[in-house]
Each structure stands twice: as structure tokens, then as C-alpha cells.
Design an enzyme around this catalytic site. Sequence first.
Site, PDB file in Angstrom:
ATOM      1  N   SER A  19      -2.360   7.389   7.292  1.00 30.19           N
ATOM      2  CA  SER A  19      -1.406   7.441   8.159  1.00 30.19           C
ATOM      3  C   SER A  19      -1.440   8.846   8.224  1.00 30.19           C
ATOM      4  CB  SER A  19       0.624   6.911   7.578  1.00 30.19           C
ATOM      5  OG  SER A  19       0.386   5.574   7.796  1.00 30.19           O
TER       6      SER A  19
ATOM      7  N   CYS B  44       7.161  -3.797 -27.118  1.00 27.55           N
ATOM      8  CA  CYS B  44       6.157  -2.364 -27.185  1.00 27.55           C
ATOM      9  C   CYS B  44       6.047  -2.299 -25.637  1.00 27.55           C
ATOM     10  CB  CYS B  44       5.161  -2.173 -27.909  1.00 27.55           C
ATOM     11  SG  CYS B  44       4.001  -3.090 -27.105  1.00 27.55           S
TER      12      CYS B  44
ATOM     13  N   PRO C 249      -2.557  10.842  12.490  1.00 26.23           N
ATOM     14  CA  PRO C 249      -3.305  11.307  13.853  1.00 26.23           C
ATOM     15  C   PRO C 249      -4.299   9.900  14.549  1.00 26.23           C
ATOM     16  CG  PRO C 249      -2.587  13.242  13.157  1.00 26.23           C
ATOM     17  CD  PRO C 249      -2.960  12.733  11.612  1.00 26.23           C
TER      18      PRO C 249
END
Length: 276
Positions: free
Chosen positions: A259, A121, A261
Site C-alpha cells: 500500500s 514436537c 501512494p
Amino acid sequence: MKTDVSLQNSSSQSAIGVQQLTVLRHNALNTPEKDWVAEEVPVALSYNGIAHVVMMATPKELEEFAIGFSLAEGIIESPQEIYGIDVHNGCNGIEVEIELATRRFVGLKERRRAMAGRTGCGVCGVEQLGEVLRPVKPLPFTQQFDLRLLDGALPQLNQVQTVGQLTGCTHAAGWISPEGQMLGGCEDVGRHVALDKLLGVRAKQGWQQGAVLVSSRASYEMVQKAAMCGVEILFAVSATTTLAVQVAEQCNLTLVGFSKPGRATVYTHAQRIIGA
């Protein structure tokens, strides 16, 4: 390779993958306005005349999608093993017909036969789980990236989103050089498809030095796709998952999330990241 796709935009062909619709925007006047909406269509991939998969995608950069998907799924090892790609409108979507080298097509048929013969399944069985988490050859340690250069690369990701700038609806994936320059990128309503498209562009361009930056979270599928194509460093703007970290650790991929600044979170193999 030829492309024959006719896309209907109601008033402009300036941006493929969008349509302009009449909407009722809730404001002081509640008057009808024109608004740009991203297209999402079924894209069927077939290999040597045999249907393989249907993906929902933005109808642009479909040759690159075909190449990147084929590489990321282990169907081919290089773009040279694709002899032709035909893209054309079908009855209910877009059909992408891919002509494979005979050896690769035989391998694909064997893989499909093995999957069809399994019982269970969904992904409950051992075999199915083995197919979901395909083994990835461990990556070498040939790349490094200076984290200080990420700040300059992040805004460049928006520049590849022509549909996204109009609609706010797409994910993006870009290739960053070691110097922090965005060499190219792709967008799609699906984050996996955006990455597939970028991996196709990267293969066509022969880019080796650098890293991938994606606008989305990094699931295990994103890690697996990148690693299958030899990408050593993956930056994600958003979060990651435990399974993604596990897969990245096992295949020697450097995974970086959140990620933004001035900050980032390195989850695996930080030795590739200068300044981590």
C-alpha cells in the site's frame, strides 16, 4: 482500570517508551552524542492471577494491548468481559494483571489444559497445527473502501509514531475511517503488538466502519488477529505471505499489500475495494 508504570527516561518524559543514550556516531569528528533509543521490555500478561504469556513490547498503551491481545486470541469476545486491568513494574519487566469474567476464565483454563496435554514436537502434530491456525468465523461483507483515499491516509500513520519519529524503531497500526481519516493508531517495536494495541483502542472506541492500516508486512498472524476482531479490510504497507492470503481468503478478509501512494496490490475479496 489503573496504571502504575514508572519509566525512566534520562532527560525527558515527553515521549514514553524511549531512553536517551550516549552513542559514538561515525562522522568527521567521531564524538560522543546523545541519541534516542526505543525501549523494549518484557510484558507479562496474567489472567485472574495465572501467568499466561510474556511479550517483548514498548511500554506504552499497555491496557489497550491487554484488551486487543485478549480479543485477538479469542480469550474474550468483548471488552466488557474484562473487569479490571492493573499495570505495574515487576522485577524484570512490567506485569499486566487482567481480571476476567468467570465464564471466560474457565474457558481459558480449559484451553490451557488441552494445550498442556498434547504431545509432539513444536507444531509438528495435527493438534498443534490446529491451534496455530485457529478457525475464524467468516466475516460479513459490510465494508467498502475507496482506494483513492488511501494516499491521504498513509502519511497519517507517521503521526501516531511519537517513539518512531525519535528512534526510527517502531511499527504502527492505524484505524482509517471510510472517509480516509486516521481516527487513531498505536506503535510498538513489535508489529503484532502494535496491531494488538490498535485492536484494543478500536474496541474501547467502538469503531466499526473502516479499515486497518499497518506499516509492516502482513503475516498470517496479522490477518488472523484482525479477522478475530471483526476487521474486514487490512492494508499493509509491505508484502504478505501465501499463508496470509490463504487465511484471508478463507475468512472473507480483504487483504491489500504494498500500500503505497498511487498503488496497491489486492490479494483477496476485491469487491470491498472501490477502484480496484
